[in-house]
Design a protein around this motif. Sequence first.
Motif, PDB file in Angstrom:
ATOM      1  N   LYS A  58       6.275 -16.439   4.473  1.00  0.00           N
ATOM      2  CA  LYS A  58       5.368 -15.358   3.722  1.00  0.00           C
ATOM      3  C   LYS A  58       5.982 -14.962   2.293  1.00  0.00           C
ATOM      4  N   THR A  59       4.967 -14.931   1.453  1.00  0.00           N
ATOM      5  CA  THR A  59       5.264 -14.690   0.169  1.00  0.00           C
ATOM      6  C   THR A  59       5.085 -13.219  -0.208  1.00  0.00           C
ATOM      7  N   TRP A  60       6.095 -12.612  -0.921  1.00  0.00           N
ATOM      8  CA  TRP A  60       6.039 -11.357  -1.296  1.00  0.00           C
ATOM      9  C   TRP A  60       6.699 -10.984  -2.616  1.00  0.00           C
ATOM     10  N   LEU A  61       5.887 -10.027  -3.449  1.00  0.00           N
ATOM     11  CA  LEU A  61       6.043  -9.780  -4.795  1.00  0.00           C
ATOM     12  C   LEU A  61       6.673  -8.634  -4.924  1.00  0.00           C
ATOM     13  N   LEU A  62       7.667  -8.687  -5.990  1.00  0.00           N
ATOM     14  CA  LEU A  62       8.472  -7.627  -6.304  1.00  0.00           C
ATOM     15  C   LEU A  62       7.940  -6.920  -7.545  1.00  0.00           C
ATOM     16  N   ILE A  63       7.322  -5.870  -7.462  1.00  0.00           N
ATOM     17  CA  ILE A  63       6.678  -5.294  -8.887  1.00  0.00           C
ATOM     18  C   ILE A  63       7.099  -3.878  -9.017  1.00  0.00           C
ATOM     19  N   HIS A  64       7.404  -3.794 -10.424  1.00  0.00           N
ATOM     20  CA  HIS A  64       7.426  -2.356 -10.944  1.00  0.00           C
ATOM     21  C   HIS A  64       6.104  -1.773 -11.563  1.00  0.00           C
ATOM     22  N   THR A  65       5.777  -0.781 -10.698  1.00  0.00           N
ATOM     23  CA  THR A  65       4.250  -0.256 -10.840  1.00  0.00           C
ATOM     24  C   THR A  65       4.155   1.106 -11.331  1.00  0.00           C
ATOM     25  N   GLU A  66       3.149   1.489 -11.921  1.00  0.00           N
ATOM     26  CA  GLU A  66       3.124   2.738 -12.424  1.00  0.00           C
ATOM     27  C   GLU A  66       3.109   3.724 -11.172  1.00  0.00           C
ATOM     28  N   ALA A  67       3.257   4.965 -11.382  1.00  0.00           N
ATOM     29  CA  ALA A  67       3.544   6.028 -10.333  1.00  0.00           C
ATOM     30  C   ALA A  67       2.297   6.012  -9.482  1.00  0.00           C
ATOM     31  N   VAL A  68       2.353   6.086  -8.202  1.00  0.00           N
ATOM     32  CA  VAL A  68       1.141   6.363  -7.585  1.00  0.00           C
ATOM     33  C   VAL A  68       0.804   7.816  -6.914  1.00  0.00           C
ATOM     34  N   THR A  69      -0.366   8.175  -7.344  1.00  0.00           N
ATOM     35  CA  THR A  69      -0.636   9.615  -6.953  1.00  0.00           C
ATOM     36  C   THR A  69      -1.132   9.766  -5.788  1.00  0.00           C
ATOM     37  N   ASN A  70      -1.298  11.123  -5.158  1.00  0.00           N
ATOM     38  CA  ASN A  70      -2.123  11.265  -3.910  1.00  0.00           C
ATOM     39  C   ASN A  70      -3.542  10.996  -4.140  1.00  0.00           C
ATOM     40  N   THR A  71      -4.326  11.072  -5.403  1.00  0.00           N
ATOM     41  CA  THR A  71      -5.472  10.942  -5.675  1.00  0.00           C
ATOM     42  C   THR A  71      -5.957   9.548  -5.991  1.00  0.00           C
ATOM     43  N   PRO A  72      -6.701   8.945  -5.015  1.00  0.00           N
ATOM     44  CA  PRO A  72      -7.028   7.771  -5.062  1.00  0.00           C
ATOM     45  C   PRO A  72      -7.677   7.340  -6.419  1.00  0.00           C
ATOM     46  N   SER A  73      -6.896   6.371  -6.990  1.00  0.00           N
ATOM     47  CA  SER A  73      -7.301   5.721  -8.377  1.00  0.00           C
ATOM     48  C   SER A  73      -7.435   4.124  -8.506  1.00  0.00           C
ATOM     49  N   GLN A  74      -8.203   3.893  -9.226  1.00  0.00           N
ATOM     50  CA  GLN A  74      -8.344   2.275  -9.321  1.00  0.00           C
ATOM     51  C   GLN A  74      -8.107   1.805 -11.028  1.00  0.00           C
ATOM     52  N   ALA A  75      -7.019   1.020 -11.187  1.00  0.00           N
ATOM     53  CA  ALA A  75      -6.803   0.863 -12.572  1.00  0.00           C
ATOM     54  C   ALA A  75      -7.985  -0.179 -13.071  1.00  0.00           C
ATOM     55  N   SER A  76      -8.550  -1.103 -12.193  1.00  0.00           N
ATOM     56  CA  SER A  76      -9.616  -1.715 -12.959  1.00  0.00           C
ATOM     57  C   SER A  76     -11.066  -0.854 -13.263  1.00  0.00           C
ATOM     58  N   ASP A  77     -11.110   0.292 -12.408  1.00  0.00           N
ATOM     59  CA  ASP A  77     -12.299   1.005 -12.695  1.00  0.00           C
ATOM     60  C   ASP A  77     -11.889   1.728 -14.146  1.00  0.00           C
ATOM     61  N   LYS A  78     -10.921   2.289 -14.390  1.00  0.00           N
ATOM     62  CA  LYS A  78     -10.518   2.849 -15.596  1.00  0.00           C
ATOM     63  C   LYS A  78     -10.604   2.014 -16.944  1.00  0.00           C
ATOM     64  N   MET A  79     -10.375   0.653 -16.569  1.00  0.00           N
ATOM     65  CA  MET A  79     -10.558  -0.375 -17.738  1.00  0.00           C
ATOM     66  C   MET A  79     -11.870  -0.617 -17.860  1.00  0.00           C
ATOM     67  N   MET A  80     -12.685  -0.738 -16.814  1.00  0.00           N
ATOM     68  CA  MET A  80     -14.402  -1.088 -16.716  1.00  0.00           C
ATOM     69  C   MET A  80     -15.022   0.138 -17.649  1.00  0.00           C
ATOM     70  N   ASN A  81     -14.466   1.594 -17.437  1.00  0.00           N
ATOM     71  CA  ASN A  81     -15.044   2.641 -18.267  1.00  0.00           C
ATOM     72  C   ASN A  81     -14.583   2.671 -19.526  1.00  0.00           C
ATOM     73  N   ASP A  82     -13.383   2.300 -19.941  1.00  0.00           N
ATOM     74  CA  ASP A  82     -12.703   2.484 -21.279  1.00  0.00           C
ATOM     75  C   ASP A  82     -12.263   1.374 -22.013  1.00  0.00           C
ATOM     76  N   PHE A  83     -12.629   0.046 -21.496  1.00  0.00           N
ATOM     77  CA  PHE A  83     -11.963  -1.009 -22.018  1.00  0.00           C
ATOM     78  C   PHE A  83     -10.394  -1.356 -22.055  1.00  0.00           C
ATOM     79  N   VAL A  84     -10.137  -0.328 -22.360  1.00  0.00           N
ATOM     80  CA  VAL A  84      -8.365  -0.374 -22.208  1.00  0.00           C
ATOM     81  C   VAL A  84      -7.826   0.684 -21.500  1.00  0.00           C
ATOM     82  N   TYR A  85      -6.521   0.644 -20.894  1.00  0.00           N
ATOM     83  CA  TYR A  85      -6.082   1.658 -20.066  1.00  0.00           C
ATOM     84  C   TYR A  85      -4.511   1.474 -20.088  1.00  0.00           C
ATOM     85  N   LYS A  86      -4.124   2.883 -20.546  1.00  0.00           N
ATOM     86  CA  LYS A  86      -2.751   3.037 -20.681  1.00  0.00           C
ATOM     87  C   LYS A  86      -1.973   3.221 -19.490  1.00  0.00           C
TER      88      LYS A  86
END
Length: 142
Positions: free
Chosen positions: A52-80
């Motif tokens: 089995k392959t696992w990824l160890l990733i340092h992510t941004e904080a996850v909130t209780n509100t569902p969010s999609q990084a790709s949707d934010k980029m599609m709306n704004d072109f850049v995502y901070k």
Amino acid sequence: MTNVQFSDIPGHTILRCTDCYKGKPWYDFVTVKVGRNEVAGKLLSIVKTSGKTWLLIHTEAVTNTPSQASDKMMNDFVYKFSLGDFKCIRRVDVSCLKAPLIVFPDYGRNIKRDFIAVLPKRKWAMFFKKELRNSTCWPVND
């Protein structure tokens, strides 16, 4: 492992995470599914155990509100985004991997924690078509 090619990512993308690739550190950024959220993160390690392959990733904080990084980029072109604290270092199954990211440090902030992601090149045409459609200056005919 430090270099892995995933056939299910567009273009059979090779992901790297190493302290020394051609003499310099190289850590790719990706989006991964964490619960109901899609979040951006820095790939720290790729581990294969018992087939089995696992990824160890340092992510941004996850909130209780569902969010999609790709949707934010599609709306704004850049995502901070900012990498979270120690609790945001996650081990995720490779199936949670969504897409590689084009990322650069946010030089006006902490360059080890704050980043700017750009919409993947394969989605630029859709973004600009949407922007032109919404523009009042340029009529677009399909």
